[in-house]
Design a protein around this motif. Structure first.
Motif, PDB file in Angstrom:
ATOM      1  N   ARG A 151      34.467  25.429  14.743  1.00  0.00           N
ATOM      2  CA  ARG A 151      33.724  26.308  13.828  1.00  0.00           C
ATOM      3  C   ARG A 151      32.615  27.047  14.573  1.00  0.00           C
ATOM      4  O   ARG A 151      32.451  28.254  14.404  1.00  0.00           O
ATOM      5  N   ALA A 152      31.876  26.336  15.421  1.00  0.00           N
ATOM      6  CA  ALA A 152      30.796  26.963  16.186  1.00  0.00           C
ATOM      7  C   ALA A 152      31.349  28.041  17.113  1.00  0.00           C
ATOM      8  O   ALA A 152      30.772  29.130  17.226  1.00  0.00           O
ATOM      9  N   ARG A 153      32.473  27.759  17.755  1.00  0.00           N
ATOM     10  CA  ARG A 153      33.089  28.736  18.663  1.00  0.00           C
ATOM     11  C   ARG A 153      33.588  29.959  17.881  1.00  0.00           C
ATOM     12  O   ARG A 153      33.356  31.099  18.259  1.00  0.00           O
ATOM     13  N   ARG A 154      34.263  29.714  16.747  1.00  0.00           N
ATOM     14  CA  ARG A 154      34.787  30.822  15.936  1.00  0.00           C
ATOM     15  C   ARG A 154      33.642  31.662  15.374  1.00  0.00           C
ATOM     16  O   ARG A 154      33.720  32.887  15.356  1.00  0.00           O
ATOM     17  N   LEU A 155      32.578  31.019  14.923  1.00  0.00           N
ATOM     18  CA  LEU A 155      31.425  31.756  14.410  1.00  0.00           C
ATOM     19  C   LEU A 155      30.834  32.637  15.509  1.00  0.00           C
ATOM     20  O   LEU A 155      30.503  33.804  15.278  1.00  0.00           O
ATOM     21  N   ALA A 156      30.723  32.091  16.725  1.00  0.00           N
ATOM     22  CA  ALA A 156      30.212  32.884  17.847  1.00  0.00           C
ATOM     23  C   ALA A 156      31.111  34.093  18.103  1.00  0.00           C
ATOM     24  O   ALA A 156      30.624  35.206  18.351  1.00  0.00           O
ATOM     25  N   GLN A 157      32.421  33.906  18.016  1.00  0.00           N
ATOM     26  CA  GLN A 157      33.349  35.014  18.219  1.00  0.00           C
ATOM     27  C   GLN A 157      33.153  36.093  17.144  1.00  0.00           C
ATOM     28  O   GLN A 157      33.141  37.289  17.450  1.00  0.00           O
ATOM     29  N   LEU A 158      33.021  35.651  15.901  1.00  0.00           N
ATOM     30  CA  LEU A 158      32.825  36.602  14.804  1.00  0.00           C
ATOM     31  C   LEU A 158      31.504  37.351  14.943  1.00  0.00           C
ATOM     32  O   LEU A 158      31.431  38.555  14.651  1.00  0.00           O
ATOM     33  N   VAL A 159      30.471  36.655  15.388  1.00  0.00           N
ATOM     34  CA  VAL A 159      29.175  37.306  15.598  1.00  0.00           C
ATOM     35  C   VAL A 159      29.302  38.382  16.674  1.00  0.00           C
ATOM     36  O   VAL A 159      28.801  39.498  16.519  1.00  0.00           O
ATOM     37  N   VAL A 160      30.003  38.072  17.747  1.00  0.00           N
ATOM     38  CA  VAL A 160      30.155  39.032  18.842  1.00  0.00           C
ATOM     39  C   VAL A 160      30.915  40.276  18.389  1.00  0.00           C
ATOM     40  O   VAL A 160      30.486  41.405  18.651  1.00  0.00           O
ATOM     41  N   VAL A 161      32.031  40.109  17.684  1.00  0.00           N
ATOM     42  CA  VAL A 161      32.837  41.284  17.326  1.00  0.00           C
ATOM     43  C   VAL A 161      32.190  42.111  16.222  1.00  0.00           C
ATOM     44  O   VAL A 161      32.600  43.260  16.006  1.00  0.00           O
ATOM     45  N   THR A 162      31.191  41.564  15.540  1.00  0.00           N
ATOM     46  CA  THR A 162      30.496  42.324  14.498  1.00  0.00           C
ATOM     47  C   THR A 162      29.076  42.703  14.908  1.00  0.00           C
ATOM     48  O   THR A 162      28.318  43.242  14.100  1.00  0.00           O
ATOM     49  N   ASP A 163      28.710  42.456  16.130  1.00  0.00           N
ATOM     50  CA  ASP A 163      27.352  42.729  16.610  1.00  0.00           C
ATOM     51  C   ASP A 163      27.105  44.230  16.749  1.00  0.00           C
ATOM     52  O   ASP A 163      28.042  45.019  16.925  1.00  0.00           O
ATOM     53  N   VAL A 164      25.851  44.602  16.704  1.00  0.00           N
ATOM     54  CA  VAL A 164      25.469  46.006  16.846  1.00  0.00           C
ATOM     55  C   VAL A 164      25.943  46.573  18.189  1.00  0.00           C
ATOM     56  O   VAL A 164      26.260  47.762  18.285  1.00  0.00           O
ATOM     57  N   TYR A 165      26.057  45.734  19.219  1.00  0.00           N
ATOM     58  CA  TYR A 165      26.551  46.233  20.510  1.00  0.00           C
ATOM     59  C   TYR A 165      28.031  46.614  20.429  1.00  0.00           C
ATOM     60  O   TYR A 165      28.467  47.547  21.108  1.00  0.00           O
ATOM     61  N   ALA A 166      28.820  45.902  19.625  1.00  0.00           N
ATOM     62  CA  ALA A 166      30.222  46.288  19.423  1.00  0.00           C
ATOM     63  C   ALA A 166      30.272  47.669  18.773  1.00  0.00           C
ATOM     64  O   ALA A 166      31.054  48.541  19.186  1.00  0.00           O
ATOM     65  N   TRP A 167      29.421  47.871  17.754  1.00  0.00           N
ATOM     66  CA  TRP A 167      29.336  49.187  17.110  1.00  0.00           C
ATOM     67  C   TRP A 167      28.941  50.245  18.131  1.00  0.00           C
ATOM     68  O   TRP A 167      29.547  51.321  18.188  1.00  0.00           O
ATOM     69  N   LYS A 168      27.932  49.949  18.955  1.00  0.00           N
ATOM     70  CA  LYS A 168      27.463  50.912  19.957  1.00  0.00           C
ATOM     71  C   LYS A 168      28.575  51.297  20.935  1.00  0.00           C
ATOM     72  O   LYS A 168      28.778  52.482  21.234  1.00  0.00           O
ATOM     73  N   LEU A 169      29.303  50.300  21.445  1.00  0.00           N
ATOM     74  CA  LEU A 169      30.373  50.583  22.403  1.00  0.00           C
ATOM     75  C   LEU A 169      31.438  51.489  21.796  1.00  0.00           C
ATOM     76  O   LEU A 169      31.934  52.406  22.461  1.00  0.00           O
TER      77      LEU A 169
END
Length: 194
Positions: A151-169
Motif C-alpha cells: 500500500r505504501a509503495r502504491r500510494l507513493a506511485q500514485l503520488v508521483v504520477v499525479t504530482d505537479v511535476y508530472a503536470w509540468k513535464l
C-alpha cells in the motif's frame, strides 16, 4: 452620543476588515503571479490602494503576507479537489489537471525557492501531505487489499504520477493540452489499479 459610538466603532471595524481583505487579495495575486523575491510590500500596497504602513498595520511582514496567500490557496484547492473524492479515476484526474492549470505555475515557483525561503517550507510540506491524503482518498480502489508495504509503495506511485511535476513535464515541457495531460495521467493511474 453613547449610541453613536458603538456604531462608529463597528463601522471602523468593518472598514478595517474590508481593507485587510483587499490587502490579502493583493498578496494572493502577487505571490500567484510573481517570484517570491519580486513580491514587495510596496507592490502589494499599490495594488490594494493603501499605504505601506497600512499593509504593515494588518500584516507584520512579507512572510505573513505569503502565509495569508497560502491559506487562501489551500482553501480553494481543498474546495476544488473535494469534488473528486468520489468521482472515479478519469473525472478525478481531470479535476486535478484543472487545479494545476490554476495553481501549477505558482506551486512550481514556490518549490523553486523552497531551499532558501524558510517561511514557505511548512506550507509546501502541508501541501505535500494534503496531496497524498487526496490521492489516497480519490484513488482508494488502487490501494484496497494490499499489505501495508504494498500500500505504501502504491500510494507513493500514485503520488508521483499525479504530482505537479508530472503536470509540468507534460503541459509546460512537452506543450500538451490539458485534456491530453489528463488522459496520460489517467492511463498511469489506471495502470496502478491492479
Amino acid at each position: 452620543m453613547t449610541s453613536t459610538r458603538p456604531y462608529r466603532m463597528s463601522a471602523r471595524a468593518a472598514a478595517a476588515a474590508v481593507t485587510r481583505e483587499r490587502i490579502a487579495a493583493a498578496a494572493e495575486h502577487a505571490f500567484s503571479t510573481e517570484w517570491y523575491d519580486d513580491v514587495t510590500i510596496r507592490g502589494i500596497a499599490h495594488v490594494a490602494e493603501v499605504s505601506e504602513q497600512t499593509v504593515l498595520n494588518h500584516f507584520s511582514s512579507k512572510d505573513e503576507l505569503c502565509a495569508v496567500a497560502f491559506e487562501r490557496w489551500t482553501g480553494a484547492i481543498d474546495s476544488r479537489r473535494a469534488e473528486a473524492r468520489s468521482a472515479g479515476v478519469g473525472p478525478a484526474v481531470s479535476l486535478l489537471v484543472e487545479d494545476y492549470e490554476l495553481t501549477g505555475d505558482t506551486t512550481l515557483r514556490m518549490l523553486a525557492v523552497e531551499h532558501r525561503v524558510d517561511s514557505i517550507r511548512p506550507w509546501l510540506a502541508q501541501g505535500r501531505r494534503e496531496h497524498e491524503r487526496w490521492v489516497a482518498s480519490a484513488f482508494a480502489g488502487a490501494l484496497e487489499g494490499l499489505s501495508s508495504d504494498e500500500r505504501a509503495r502504491r500510494l507513493a506511485q500514485l503520488v508521483v504520477v499525479t504530482d505537479v511535476y508530472a503536470w509540468k513535464l507534460l503541459r509546460r515541457d512537452r506543450g500538451l493540452e490539458p485534456d491530453e495531460v489528463a488522459a496520460i495521467i489517467t492511463d498511469l493511474v489506471r495502470g496502478l489499479h491492479r
